[in-house]
Design a protein around this motif. Sequence first.
Motif, mmCIF file in Angstrom:
data_model
loop_
_atom_site.group_PDB
_atom_site.id
_atom_site.type_symbol
_atom_site.label_atom_id
_atom_site.label_comp_id
_atom_site.label_asym_id
_atom_site.label_seq_id
_atom_site.Cartn_x
_atom_site.Cartn_y
_atom_site.Cartn_z
ATOM 1 N N SER A 87 -10.579 0.945 3.405
ATOM 2 C CA SER A 87 -10.811 2.074 2.652
ATOM 3 C C SER A 87 -10.040 2.130 1.464
ATOM 4 C CB SER A 87 -10.910 3.361 3.545
ATOM 5 O OG SER A 87 -9.409 3.309 4.090
ATOM 6 N N GLY A 88 -10.385 2.828 0.520
ATOM 7 C CA GLY A 88 -9.775 3.059 -0.757
ATOM 8 C C GLY A 88 -9.969 2.024 -1.778
ATOM 9 N N SER B 5 -2.558 -4.358 -0.131
ATOM 10 C CA SER B 5 -3.118 -5.450 0.889
ATOM 11 C C SER B 5 -3.299 -5.299 2.117
ATOM 12 C CB SER B 5 -1.757 -6.424 1.272
ATOM 13 O OG SER B 5 -1.815 -7.475 1.970
ATOM 14 N N ILE B 6 -4.567 -5.434 2.770
ATOM 15 C CA ILE B 6 -5.194 -5.307 3.979
ATOM 16 C C ILE B 6 -4.226 -5.692 5.152
ATOM 17 C CG2 ILE B 6 -7.332 -5.598 5.505
ATOM 18 C CD1 ILE B 6 -8.976 -5.578 3.305
ATOM 19 N N LYS B 7 -3.657 -6.843 4.831
ATOM 20 C CA LYS B 7 -2.705 -7.315 5.924
ATOM 21 C C LYS B 7 -1.585 -6.442 5.892
ATOM 22 C CE LYS B 7 -3.844 -12.421 5.675
ATOM 23 N NZ LYS B 7 -3.246 -13.692 5.261
ATOM 24 N N ILE B 8 -0.918 -6.116 4.987
ATOM 25 C CA ILE B 8 0.202 -4.767 4.949
ATOM 26 C C ILE B 8 -0.319 -3.533 5.778
ATOM 27 C CG2 ILE B 8 1.658 -3.553 3.841
ATOM 28 C CD1 ILE B 8 1.729 -5.512 1.627
ATOM 29 N N ARG B 9 -1.703 -3.301 5.516
ATOM 30 C CA ARG B 9 -2.003 -2.023 6.288
ATOM 31 C C ARG B 9 -2.253 -2.273 7.762
ATOM 32 N NH1 ARG B 9 -6.917 0.984 2.610
ATOM 33 N NH2 ARG B 9 -5.912 1.207 0.748
ATOM 34 N N ARG B 10 -2.559 -3.335 8.207
ATOM 35 C CA ARG B 10 -2.740 -3.700 9.572
ATOM 36 C C ARG B 10 -1.236 -3.741 10.188
ATOM 37 N NH1 ARG B 10 -6.784 -8.695 10.596
ATOM 38 N NH2 ARG B 10 -6.251 -7.947 12.616
ATOM 39 N N ARG B 11 -0.413 -4.270 9.493
ATOM 40 C CA ARG B 11 0.974 -4.633 10.048
ATOM 41 C C ARG B 11 1.655 -3.090 10.328
ATOM 42 N NH1 ARG B 11 2.747 -9.875 6.528
ATOM 43 N NH2 ARG B 11 1.366 -11.373 7.607
ATOM 44 N N VAL B 12 1.233 -2.145 9.241
ATOM 45 C CA VAL B 12 1.784 -0.951 9.266
ATOM 46 C C VAL B 12 1.368 -0.150 10.597
ATOM 47 C CG1 VAL B 12 1.770 1.461 8.047
ATOM 48 C CG2 VAL B 12 2.047 -0.438 6.893
ATOM 49 N N VAL C 18 5.328 5.913 4.571
ATOM 50 C CA VAL C 18 4.466 4.944 4.638
ATOM 51 C C VAL C 18 2.963 5.577 4.816
ATOM 52 C CG1 VAL C 18 3.455 2.751 5.690
ATOM 53 C CG2 VAL C 18 6.000 3.067 5.312
ATOM 54 N N GLU C 19 2.745 6.606 5.610
ATOM 55 C CA GLU C 19 1.562 7.059 5.670
ATOM 56 C C GLU C 19 1.098 7.735 4.421
ATOM 57 O OE1 GLU C 19 -1.921 8.255 7.508
ATOM 58 O OE2 GLU C 19 -0.307 7.038 8.314
ATOM 59 N N ALA C 20 1.982 8.263 3.865
ATOM 60 C CA ALA C 20 1.571 8.987 2.443
ATOM 61 C C ALA C 20 1.298 8.172 1.510
ATOM 62 C CB ALA C 20 2.972 9.828 1.854
ATOM 63 N N LEU C 21 1.664 6.754 1.545
ATOM 64 C CA LEU C 21 1.401 5.696 0.477
ATOM 65 C C LEU C 21 0.474 4.738 1.108
ATOM 66 C CD1 LEU C 21 5.246 4.882 -0.633
ATOM 67 C CD2 LEU C 21 3.429 6.508 -1.769
ATOM 68 N N PHE C 22 -0.178 5.081 2.186
ATOM 69 C CA PHE C 22 -1.099 4.253 2.952
ATOM 70 C C PHE C 22 -2.247 3.798 2.002
ATOM 71 C CE2 PHE C 22 -4.492 2.999 5.725
ATOM 72 C CZ PHE C 22 -3.786 1.982 6.451
ATOM 73 N N GLN C 23 -2.748 4.530 1.180
ATOM 74 C CA GLN C 23 -4.093 4.382 0.542
ATOM 75 C C GLN C 23 -3.652 3.625 -0.732
ATOM 76 O OE1 GLN C 23 -7.049 5.030 1.550
ATOM 77 N NE2 GLN C 23 -6.645 6.050 3.430
ATOM 78 N N ASN C 24 -2.343 3.548 -1.110
ATOM 79 C CA ASN C 24 -1.929 2.853 -2.060
ATOM 80 C C ASN C 24 -1.690 1.456 -2.054
ATOM 81 O OD1 ASN C 24 -2.298 5.297 -3.985
ATOM 82 N ND2 ASN C 24 -0.122 5.787 -3.683
ATOM 83 N N LEU C 25 -1.513 1.051 -0.706
ATOM 84 C CA LEU C 25 -1.198 -0.412 -0.443
ATOM 85 C C LEU C 25 -2.554 -1.349 -0.669
ATOM 86 C CD1 LEU C 25 0.502 0.141 3.210
ATOM 87 C CD2 LEU C 25 1.610 0.043 0.913
#
Length: 205
Positions: free
Chosen positions: A142-143, A58-65, A49-56
């Motif tokens: 970011s991104g 949705s901001i909500k998904i980033r926060r949940r991660v 997930v960290e490797a794909l973080f910038q490709n997410l």
Amino acid sequence: MNGWQKAVTGGKGSKSKEVCLFNGDGAACRFGSTVAFFGLLGAIAFLVVEALFQNLSSIKIRRRVVMGDVGFSGVWAALFFFTFAYLSIAWGKSEYPPMGKGINSCRAAIVFSLFSIGTWGGCSWFAYQRWLEGADMTQFSSGFDQGEFGVGGPGGMDGGYGADGGANYAQYTAASDAEPNYNSNPFAAQQQQQQQEMGFQQPSY
């Protein structure tokens, strides 16, 4: 974990069964193996997930991660602390195994449980710091293309109206129909001056 050894029970026709080296407590061996196995799966999942973080997108998904990283790492730090205490107490009550078979594996399990407390605790701490840094949404937004969504980012960051569009929109919604604020025609003075130079008199009706 190589913490099991075969023990022969009974007389004639006796059968051998596996006994946990941690004071014969099979729950100690199974618990330590289970915590380590799911901890490994969790670590691999968060690395992906960290490797794909910038490709997410949705901001909500980033926060949940990030929240999931904080929670999972904290829980596993506590589980490894319990594992370390459980195995240490059980090992202290255990008899020395025949010929010392499996003793190194048992000691390694205790030592790595201790190291895992600090490792998972550190992961939880750094994930929490990342959450604090992203409290102003700069980390989670970011991104994204700032030129497309405005300075504040996508969606509802600044209403999607750009750097000063939000202020203009607020002035627009605050306007009153009872007292409209119209701007004068910028070409009226120039047109009147041209008419005077040409000697044209505006007819009166």
